[in-house]
Scaffold this active site. Structure first.
Site, PDB file in Angstrom:
ATOM      1  N   ASP A 140     -11.563  66.360  46.315  1.00 48.06           N
ATOM      2  CA  ASP A 140     -11.576  67.687  46.892  1.00 48.06           C
ATOM      3  C   ASP A 140     -12.170  68.615  45.800  1.00 48.06           C
ATOM      4  O   ASP A 140     -12.440  68.197  44.568  1.00 48.06           O
ATOM      5  CB  ASP A 140     -10.047  68.329  47.234  1.00 48.06           C
ATOM      6  CG  ASP A 140      -9.087  68.128  46.314  1.00 48.06           C
ATOM      7  OD1 ASP A 140      -9.505  67.513  45.134  1.00 48.06           O
ATOM      8  OD2 ASP A 140      -7.712  67.971  46.739  1.00 48.06           O
TER       9      ASP A 140
ATOM     10  N   ASN B  67       4.166  70.582  48.502  1.00 48.93           N
ATOM     11  CA  ASN B  67       4.422  70.682  49.911  1.00 48.93           C
ATOM     12  C   ASN B  67       3.944  69.446  50.830  1.00 48.93           C
ATOM     13  O   ASN B  67       4.029  69.530  51.991  1.00 48.93           O
ATOM     14  CB  ASN B  67       3.587  71.789  50.391  1.00 48.93           C
ATOM     15  CG  ASN B  67       2.145  71.639  50.272  1.00 48.93           C
ATOM     16  OD1 ASN B  67       1.593  70.905  49.685  1.00 48.93           O
ATOM     17  ND2 ASN B  67       1.183  72.830  50.774  1.00 48.93           N
TER      18      ASN B  67
ATOM     19  N   HIS C  31       1.062  67.883  50.130  1.00 48.11           N
ATOM     20  CA  HIS C  31      -0.274  67.788  50.740  1.00 48.11           C
ATOM     21  C   HIS C  31      -1.041  66.631  50.024  1.00 48.11           C
ATOM     22  O   HIS C  31      -0.550  66.194  48.947  1.00 48.11           O
ATOM     23  CB  HIS C  31      -0.990  68.982  50.407  1.00 48.11           C
ATOM     24  CG  HIS C  31      -1.143  69.415  48.971  1.00 48.11           C
ATOM     25  ND1 HIS C  31      -1.598  70.742  48.345  1.00 48.11           N
ATOM     26  CD2 HIS C  31      -1.447  68.701  47.755  1.00 48.11           C
ATOM     27  CE1 HIS C  31      -1.842  70.654  47.078  1.00 48.11           C
ATOM     28  NE2 HIS C  31      -1.737  69.485  46.751  1.00 48.11           N
TER      29      HIS C  31
ATOM     30  N   GLU D 145      -3.238  70.101  53.978  1.00 44.35           N
ATOM     31  CA  GLU D 145      -2.129  70.798  53.827  1.00 44.35           C
ATOM     32  C   GLU D 145      -1.201  70.798  55.182  1.00 44.35           C
ATOM     33  O   GLU D 145      -1.637  69.841  55.983  1.00 44.35           O
ATOM     34  CB  GLU D 145      -2.302  72.489  53.921  1.00 44.35           C
ATOM     35  CG  GLU D 145      -3.289  72.923  52.808  1.00 44.35           C
ATOM     36  CD  GLU D 145      -2.492  73.006  51.494  1.00 44.35           C
ATOM     37  OE1 GLU D 145      -1.365  72.466  51.523  1.00 44.35           O
ATOM     38  OE2 GLU D 145      -3.204  73.740  50.655  1.00 44.35           O
TER      39      GLU D 145
END
Ligand code: PGA
Length: 257
Positions: A79, A148, A150, A155
């Protein structure tokens, strides 16, 4: 248990728990070295973040000492931020140069990160997918996990079959970069990421996690339900995943108790 969840459990990732971050780095470097021994022109998917820094230092050392070579390797990063200049010290491209690429013998023409400054980001996403496919797919993806859940910048809520796409970063993901950027308001709102489908097609995946802060999400990802609410739970469905953790990151796993 439903038949489906039994099948998912059967391909449960193998989990290695080590005493320290240094040992995690060594174990992960060993796996990369083995991969390059099997296939010197391997295609690697690479993460950024705090977690892989030790791994990259160890790979740099081994390359410097002539123990392994990246000369034939192709890399695709997981990413990148959107609209951060590539030469900004905050770009993932700068991170990769600083922690790995400038220390190893990789051919920079075979190195690729998503270009968050491309004039047409959708076209860039399609190109990224095409280039991965043209390289023959990813042999080994090394991934971390966000607080979280990810995986790369995928996400919670991202479909498991997603391909490389532009993503609006969650507050949790942006918060993780707040200190580096000098405040959460300065952290980019958008990222560009390989999709979960893209990462999931890698022939082999190594998940690295360090520290107590990650313990709960690691347990949810590896032992909880397979759900888009925890993107990294997709790893339970992959036939060839190795998880390498330090004790802190492992301490909520049932397999440990
Ligand atoms: P970290 O990031 O290695 O900095 O904890 C991991 C991730 O967000 O995937």
């Amino acid at each position: 248990m439903t038949e489906r969840s039994v099948m998912e459990r059967r391909s449960a990732p193998s989990v290695q728990v080590l005493a320290s971050a240094e040992e995690v780095a060594l174990a992960a470097a060993e796996q990369v070295q083995r991969q390059l021994k099997r296939r010197s022109d391997s295609v690697l998917a690479l993460p950024t973040g705090q977690t892989p820094i030790g791994l990259y230092a160890e790979l740099s050392r081994r390359c410097r000492d002539g123990e392994l070579s990246f000369a034939d390797v192709r890399t695709f990063n997981l990413d990148e931020f959107v609209h951060i200049p590539p030469d900004s010290p905050l770009s993932f491209e700068s991170y990769m140069m600083q922690h790995l690429f400038s220390h190893i013998d990789v051919d920079l023409a075979k190195v690729r990160l998503p270009n968050g400054n491309a004039p047409n980001l959708d076209a860039e996403c399609r190109d990224y997918e095409r280039e991965i496919a043209a390289a023959g797919g990813i042999d080994l993806a090394i991934v971390g996990i966000g607080l979280n859940g990810h995986l790369a910048f995928n996400e919670p809520g991202t479909p498991f079959e997603s391909r490389t796409h532009v993503v609006r970063l969650s507050p949790s993901s942006r918060e993780a970069f707040a200190a580096e950027f000098g405040g959460i308001d300065r952290v980019p709102e958008l990222g560009i990421t390989m999709g979960l489908g893209t990462v999931g097609e890698a022939r082999r995946i190594i998940l690295l996690a360090l520290g107590q802060d990650k313990a709960e999400i690691v347990a949810r990802a590896l032992e909880g339900p397979v759900t888009v609410d925890v993107p990294a739970s997709i790893l339970q469905q992959h036939p060839n995943v190795q998880v390498i953790l330090d004790r802190g990151a492992a301490h909520r796993l049932h397999v440990m108790s």
